[in-house]
Write a protein that holds these residues in place. Structure first.
Motif: not given
Length: 406
Positions: A179, A182-183, A216, A231
């Motif tokens: 994650t 994705n952040l 995300t 994503p």
């Protein structure tokens, strides 16, 4: 009598005071909104009245609940105080998120009303959306930490969550589930102007419009109302087409496979008439040219322009449909066809006449080696002899047979 009045005064007074303060704040915001029409901030702040009233009421009860002198309250004083503290923290976080959302939304609305660049507006919208999600996440972490600190056994955990090292540890734990990438990709998309809300993109062969962007994932709405969720790291690691980048104007092509006799000049005149009657064509440019040929057809390419992806699709379909209909009606010979005509015989004199060939047609090996003009009946092998014997007999008579292979 005092046992009845004290609870009524404490509880009723808290409620009445909360309602009065809420009404006063709402009155001030309404007057400010009436004076300042250029900004929607004051009007949007009125949406913060519910969490504000919950905060006020909880704060008043938290400070005065032990003054009710009720037996039930005295027996569970610690538990009631704990519950009121948790409600106060949650309501304060709710109020902070609502205020931040109001400020961000009002700033975006004012920018959108003043800016004429649609691409910049979508870029700012994407940025403020991601900023709000980040603020909500940060406020949520702080609120949870504060709630944990109200429990004696959980104070260490709450303090560690508020500390920088604790926050980094939480982020690192989230990164273990892919994650964190994705952040950071979400930040890159928001401030790198790679893709924005409302952009027309092509990902994995699917055409659609960016409908939602989070920290995300990113959602794309396709032309047939499907939603593709992927994503955000996909857009920072793989190539994709962004048709709205640098402007929404589009150029489209239409390819037609036609017969070589197709009237290209007349097709240009007809194309101009079709585009003049097509609302989706923006009038910037058009062309018609022969771009390729094959043994049976030629390829005609039509180029048209439109203001966005939706209009370019409509213009291409209209041009293709009307051009084909016009050709079928007025120039059917221009349509591609399979040639089934008989073969044209070779010109006279290409092969030896029957007189020069002594009345016989050339054999296959003579056609292949081009030796028919060197052969005579004396050179021909006797009936029943094979080819090898014929070649030996010809060599014995001084003739060199050509093979055509060098």
């Amino acid at each position: 009598m005092e046992n009845v009045l004290r609870p009524l005064i404490v509880l009723g007074g808290s409620v009445v005071l909360t309602l009065l303060l809420g009404w006063a704040v709402d009155l001030v915001l309404r007057r400010a909104d009436a004076r300042h029409h250029e900004t929607p901030l004051w009007g949007l702040l009125r949406r913060c009245r519910p969490p504000l009233m919950v905060v006020l009421l909880t704060a008043l009860l938290r400070g005065a609940y032990d003054q009710t002198a009720l037996t039930l309250v005295q027996e569970h004083e610690a538990g009631i105080g704990q519950v009121l503290s948790l409600v106060l923290i949650a309501a304060t976080a709710w109020l902070a998120v609502r205020v931040a959302s109001t400020v961000v939304e009002s700033s975006y609305a004012r920018y959108a009303s003043l800016s004429r660049d649609a691409a910049r507006v979508r870029r700012v919208r994407t940025q403020v959306t991601l900023i709000m999600r980040i603020v909500t996440a940060v406020v949520g972490v702080i609120a949870v930490s504060a709630m944990l600190m109200t429990f004696p056994d959980m104070q260490a955990i709450g303090k560690s969550m508020l500390a920088s090292a604790g926050i980094i540890g939480i982020v690192a734990g989230v990164a273990a589930q892919s994650t964190l990438g994705n952040l950071f990709a979400g930040f890159q998309i928001a401030f790198g102007d790679m893709v924005r809300l409302g952009d027309t993109v092509v990902v994995d062969g699917e055409w659609g419009v960016v409908e939602e962007v989070t920290l995300t994932f990113l959602a794309v709405r396709t032309w047939d109302e499907r939603r593709i969720t992927m994503p955000v790291s996909y857009f920072t690691s793989k190539p994709f087409q962004n048709w709205s980048r640098g402007g929404a104007q589009m150029t489209g092509t239409v390819f037609l496979q036609l017969d070589h006799r197709a009237p290209v000049a007349a097709m240009r005149v007809k194309l101009r008439e079709i585009l003049a009657a097509t609302p989706s064509w923006d009038g910037r440019d058009w062309s018609l040219a022969v771009t390729d040929t094959t043994a049976s057809t030629m390829e005609v390419r039509v180029v048209v322009t439109a203001k966005d992806a939706d209009d370019i699709w409509t213009a291409r379909c209209a041009v293709r449909e009307q051009l084909i209909d016009w050709l079928c009606t007025h120039h059917p010979y221009a349509l591609p066809k399979v040639n089934t005509a008989e073969a044209v015989p070779p010109p006279s004199g290409q092969w030896p006449s029957p007189a020069s060939s002594n009345g016989r047609a050339p054999r296959a090996e003579e056609i292949h080696t081009n030796n028919s003009d060197l052969r005579t009946d004396d050179d021909a092998p006797p009936p029943g002899a094979d080819r090898a014997e014929g070649r030996r007999a010809a060599a014995a008579r001084g003739h060199q047979t050509r093979t055509g292979r060098g």
